[in-house]
Design a protein around this motif. Structure first.
Motif, PDB file in Angstrom:
ATOM      1  N   GLU A   1     -81.958 -77.681  46.056  1.00 44.88           N
ATOM      2  CA  GLU A   1     -82.247 -77.189  47.166  1.00 44.88           C
ATOM      3  C   GLU A   1     -82.529 -75.434  47.186  1.00 44.88           C
ATOM      4  O   GLU A   1     -83.545 -75.195  47.698  1.00 44.88           O
ATOM      5  N   ARG A   2     -81.834 -74.933  46.072  1.00 50.69           N
ATOM      6  CA  ARG A   2     -82.097 -73.526  45.919  1.00 50.69           C
ATOM      7  C   ARG A   2     -83.621 -73.411  45.138  1.00 50.69           C
ATOM      8  O   ARG A   2     -84.196 -72.396  45.392  1.00 50.69           O
ATOM      9  N   ARG A   3     -83.859 -74.157  44.336  1.00 46.06           N
ATOM     10  CA  ARG A   3     -85.142 -74.113  43.632  1.00 46.06           C
ATOM     11  C   ARG A   3     -86.206 -74.250  44.666  1.00 46.06           C
ATOM     12  O   ARG A   3     -87.274 -73.286  44.514  1.00 46.06           O
ATOM     13  N   ILE A   4     -86.029 -75.214  45.416  1.00 45.18           N
ATOM     14  CA  ILE A   4     -87.107 -75.301  46.654  1.00 45.18           C
ATOM     15  C   ILE A   4     -87.011 -74.075  47.743  1.00 45.18           C
ATOM     16  O   ILE A   4     -88.371 -73.723  47.722  1.00 45.18           O
ATOM     17  N   ALA A   5     -85.917 -73.446  47.880  1.00 47.96           N
ATOM     18  CA  ALA A   5     -85.862 -72.199  48.738  1.00 47.96           C
ATOM     19  C   ALA A   5     -86.566 -71.308  48.082  1.00 47.96           C
ATOM     20  O   ALA A   5     -87.231 -70.432  48.496  1.00 47.96           O
ATOM     21  N   ASP A   6     -86.339 -70.951  46.711  1.00 43.72           N
ATOM     22  CA  ASP A   6     -86.810 -69.853  46.036  1.00 43.72           C
ATOM     23  C   ASP A   6     -88.333 -69.814  45.889  1.00 43.72           C
ATOM     24  O   ASP A   6     -88.854 -68.719  46.042  1.00 43.72           O
ATOM     25  N   PHE A   7     -88.850 -71.246  45.683  1.00 44.74           N
ATOM     26  CA  PHE A   7     -90.178 -71.249  45.467  1.00 44.74           C
ATOM     27  C   PHE A   7     -90.909 -70.947  46.976  1.00 44.74           C
ATOM     28  O   PHE A   7     -91.867 -70.118  46.726  1.00 44.74           O
ATOM     29  N   ILE A   8     -90.281 -71.488  47.995  1.00 42.47           N
ATOM     30  CA  ILE A   8     -90.690 -71.284  49.422  1.00 42.47           C
ATOM     31  C   ILE A   8     -90.901 -69.387  49.624  1.00 42.47           C
ATOM     32  O   ILE A   8     -91.717 -68.932  49.962  1.00 42.47           O
TER      33      ILE A   8
ATOM     34  N   ASN B   1     -93.380 -67.870  47.436  1.00 40.50           N
ATOM     35  CA  ASN B   1     -94.732 -68.214  47.538  1.00 40.50           C
ATOM     36  C   ASN B   1     -95.209 -68.672  49.169  1.00 40.50           C
ATOM     37  O   ASN B   1     -95.816 -69.488  49.150  1.00 40.50           O
ATOM     38  N   ALA B   2     -94.629 -68.054  50.109  1.00 37.32           N
ATOM     39  CA  ALA B   2     -94.609 -68.212  51.382  1.00 37.32           C
ATOM     40  C   ALA B   2     -96.176 -68.516  51.808  1.00 37.32           C
ATOM     41  O   ALA B   2     -96.457 -69.435  52.475  1.00 37.32           O
ATOM     42  N   HIS B   3     -96.721 -67.545  51.104  1.00 36.54           N
ATOM     43  CA  HIS B   3     -98.359 -67.174  51.560  1.00 36.54           C
ATOM     44  C   HIS B   3     -99.195 -68.424  50.921  1.00 36.54           C
ATOM     45  O   HIS B   3    -100.394 -68.510  51.526  1.00 36.54           O
ATOM     46  N   LEU B   4     -98.661 -69.160  49.991  1.00 32.98           N
ATOM     47  CA  LEU B   4     -99.451 -70.103  49.332  1.00 32.98           C
ATOM     48  C   LEU B   4     -99.010 -71.629  49.731  1.00 32.98           C
ATOM     49  O   LEU B   4     -99.713 -72.720  49.469  1.00 32.98           O
ATOM     50  N   LEU B   5     -97.984 -71.642  50.370  1.00 30.79           N
ATOM     51  CA  LEU B   5     -97.186 -72.853  50.860  1.00 30.79           C
ATOM     52  C   LEU B   5     -98.387 -73.865  51.650  1.00 30.79           C
ATOM     53  O   LEU B   5     -98.154 -75.051  51.301  1.00 30.79           O
ATOM     54  N   ARG B   6     -99.182 -73.486  52.292  1.00 31.45           N
ATOM     55  CA  ARG B   6    -100.162 -74.082  53.057  1.00 31.45           C
ATOM     56  C   ARG B   6    -100.987 -74.827  52.161  1.00 31.45           C
ATOM     57  O   ARG B   6    -101.696 -75.941  52.593  1.00 31.45           O
ATOM     58  N   ASP B   7    -101.102 -74.546  50.925  1.00 28.97           N
ATOM     59  CA  ASP B   7    -101.968 -75.140  49.827  1.00 28.97           C
ATOM     60  C   ASP B   7    -101.160 -76.360  49.329  1.00 28.97           C
ATOM     61  O   ASP B   7    -101.829 -77.130  48.399  1.00 28.97           O
ATOM     62  N   TYR B   8    -100.032 -76.403  49.605  1.00 29.19           N
ATOM     63  CA  TYR B   8     -99.224 -77.529  48.707  1.00 29.19           C
ATOM     64  C   TYR B   8     -98.883 -78.427  49.630  1.00 29.19           C
ATOM     65  O   TYR B   8     -97.967 -78.323  50.829  1.00 29.19           O
ATOM     66  N   SER B   9     -99.142 -79.854  49.243  1.00 27.18           N
ATOM     67  CA  SER B   9     -98.487 -80.949  49.913  1.00 27.18           C
ATOM     68  C   SER B   9     -96.939 -81.112  49.274  1.00 27.18           C
ATOM     69  O   SER B   9     -96.618 -80.519  48.449  1.00 27.18           O
ATOM     70  N   SER B  10     -96.432 -81.945  50.078  1.00 32.20           N
ATOM     71  CA  SER B  10     -94.844 -82.413  49.634  1.00 32.20           C
ATOM     72  C   SER B  10     -95.118 -82.811  48.082  1.00 32.20           C
ATOM     73  O   SER B  10     -94.043 -82.348  47.232  1.00 32.20           O
ATOM     74  N   GLN B  11     -95.800 -83.710  47.849  1.00 34.32           N
ATOM     75  CA  GLN B  11     -95.979 -84.122  46.422  1.00 34.32           C
ATOM     76  C   GLN B  11     -96.130 -83.130  45.451  1.00 34.32           C
ATOM     77  O   GLN B  11     -95.759 -82.977  44.285  1.00 34.32           O
ATOM     78  N   GLN B  12     -97.303 -82.222  45.795  1.00 32.62           N
ATOM     79  CA  GLN B  12     -97.716 -80.913  44.734  1.00 32.62           C
ATOM     80  C   GLN B  12     -96.380 -79.953  44.739  1.00 32.62           C
ATOM     81  O   GLN B  12     -96.047 -79.492  43.621  1.00 32.62           O
ATOM     82  N   LEU B  13     -95.553 -79.914  45.817  1.00 31.42           N
ATOM     83  CA  LEU B  13     -94.558 -79.087  45.523  1.00 31.42           C
ATOM     84  C   LEU B  13     -93.614 -79.324  44.784  1.00 31.42           C
ATOM     85  O   LEU B  13     -92.937 -78.970  43.890  1.00 31.42           O
ATOM     86  N   ALA B  14     -93.309 -80.757  44.886  1.00 30.48           N
ATOM     87  CA  ALA B  14     -92.323 -81.554  43.905  1.00 30.48           C
ATOM     88  C   ALA B  14     -92.680 -81.728  42.604  1.00 30.48           C
ATOM     89  O   ALA B  14     -91.774 -81.445  41.769  1.00 30.48           O
ATOM     90  N   ASN B  15     -93.835 -81.826  42.286  1.00 29.68           N
ATOM     91  CA  ASN B  15     -94.599 -81.636  41.027  1.00 29.68           C
ATOM     92  C   ASN B  15     -94.423 -80.455  40.278  1.00 29.68           C
ATOM     93  O   ASN B  15     -94.083 -80.133  39.300  1.00 29.68           O
TER      94      ASN B  15
ATOM     95  N   SER C   1     -88.120 -84.780  42.748  1.00 31.57           N
ATOM     96  CA  SER C   1     -88.806 -85.926  43.496  1.00 31.57           C
ATOM     97  C   SER C   1     -89.184 -85.577  44.851  1.00 31.57           C
ATOM     98  O   SER C   1     -88.756 -84.547  45.423  1.00 31.57           O
ATOM     99  N   GLN C   2     -90.334 -86.120  45.496  1.00 32.00           N
ATOM    100  CA  GLN C   2     -90.993 -85.688  46.711  1.00 32.00           C
ATOM    101  C   GLN C   2     -89.760 -86.220  47.936  1.00 32.00           C
ATOM    102  O   GLN C   2     -89.676 -85.095  48.915  1.00 32.00           O
ATOM    103  N   SER C   3     -88.955 -86.853  47.648  1.00 29.92           N
ATOM    104  CA  SER C   3     -87.933 -87.012  48.545  1.00 29.92           C
ATOM    105  C   SER C   3     -86.878 -85.867  48.779  1.00 29.92           C
ATOM    106  O   SER C   3     -86.414 -85.818  49.771  1.00 29.92           O
TER     107      SER C   3
END
Length: 284
Positions: free
Chosen positions: A18-25, A28-42, A47-49
């Motif tokens: 969860e911290r890895r996801i939080a740090d990425f967001i 990169n908050a200004h880029l998040l709109r370009d990421y789907s959940s699967q792309q963010l997971a990749n 995992s996407q879940s």
């Protein structure tokens, strides 16, 4: 509560993934709109879940809801339409105007985040504790001590009996004068110093109430306090982040002081009387 503020405040209580996801967001908050959940997971190798569960744990219906909320927050932090203002180089060759405008916006955003991070009921609880306290003890070390001393002086001007020290030994000795109903205000940016926990625990054992003033993060001092005030101040540049902390802290203390004045008309009269006495000393 704005999504980025919520993520920052809960980060230390998250799991490693969860911290890895939080740090990425957060980074990169200004880029998040370009990421789907699967792309963010990749991108994170998870995992996407995990991304979906992370979003839901924060109170969102799912990742799209989180992404939309973050995008709206990023747009609001800019000039209102999602585009950062540009300054023509020929009109600002040294970046003076850009730095000035950037700092102004950052301060305004930090103060607004601080306001949102302190719900009305929590601030009113702090006001009630201070207003009813027979004595208010105020403690802070280093830079925190400067703000603790200034706020203690303001409380004294309102007629509130205040005990303030920047020395842990002197403050510990003064705890012998603590009684049930007294309040201890502890200023600590990160809330992790062991001596502060010990001081707070001793004060609570004597029947007093502890109010922590720290960053809006999970920290031991805030976790064990009876009430807390949270400061939001985030910037990738450490010097700017420190400036934002100071301005947000001052904003919140000013807000609490004004509320104390409004909560008790006798305090306002005492403030006016003390200010008159001080002016007489200056004039003489």
């Amino acid at each position: 509560m704005p999504p980025l503020v919520k993520i920052r405040s809960e980060r230390e209580q998250m799991s490693a993934i969860e911290r890895r996801i939080a740090d990425f967001i957060l980074d990169n908050a200004h880029l998040l709109r370009d990421y789907s959940s699967q792309q963010l997971a990749n991108a994170l190798g998870i995992s996407q879940s995990s991304v979906v569960k992370f979003s839901q744990k924060l109170g969102f219906k799912g990742y799209p809801d989180l992404k939309y909320s973050v995008g709206a927050a990023v747009a609001l932090a800019s000039n209102g339409n999602g585009d950062v203002a540009e300054w023509p180089p020929e009109n600002d060759p040294h970046g003076y105007l850009q730095v000035a405008e950037g700092l102004r916006r950052s301060k305004a955003a930090a103060e607004e985040e601080t306001r949102v991070a302190n719900p009305q009921e929590e601030v009113e609880a702090v006001i009630a504790l201070i207003d009813a306290a027979p004595k208010v003890f105020v403690y802070g070390l280093g830079d925190d001590g400067l703000y603790a001393r200034e706020f203690a002086m303001r409380l004294a001007l309102l007629g509130i009996l205040t005990v303030q020290h920047a020395d842990p030994i002197l403050m510990t000795a003064n705890l012998s004068a603590a009684r049930p109903g007294d309040v201890l205000l502890v200023f600590s940016e990160f809330g992790k110093l062991p001596q502060l926990w010990q001081l707070s625990r001793q004060f609570q054992e004597m029947g007093g109430k502890v109010v922590s003033i720290t960053r809006h993060t999970a920290n031991p001092l805030r976790a064990h306090a009876d009430a807390s005030l949270a400061i939001c101040a985030h910037d990738p540049q450490p010097p700017v982040a420190q400036l934002l902390y100071r301005c947000s802290l001052q904003y919140l203390l000013d807000f609490v002081f004004v509320l104390l004045c409004h909560a008790n008309s006798d305090r306002q009269r005492q403030l006016a009387l003390n200010q008159e006495r001080i002016q007489q000393l200056i004039d003489n």
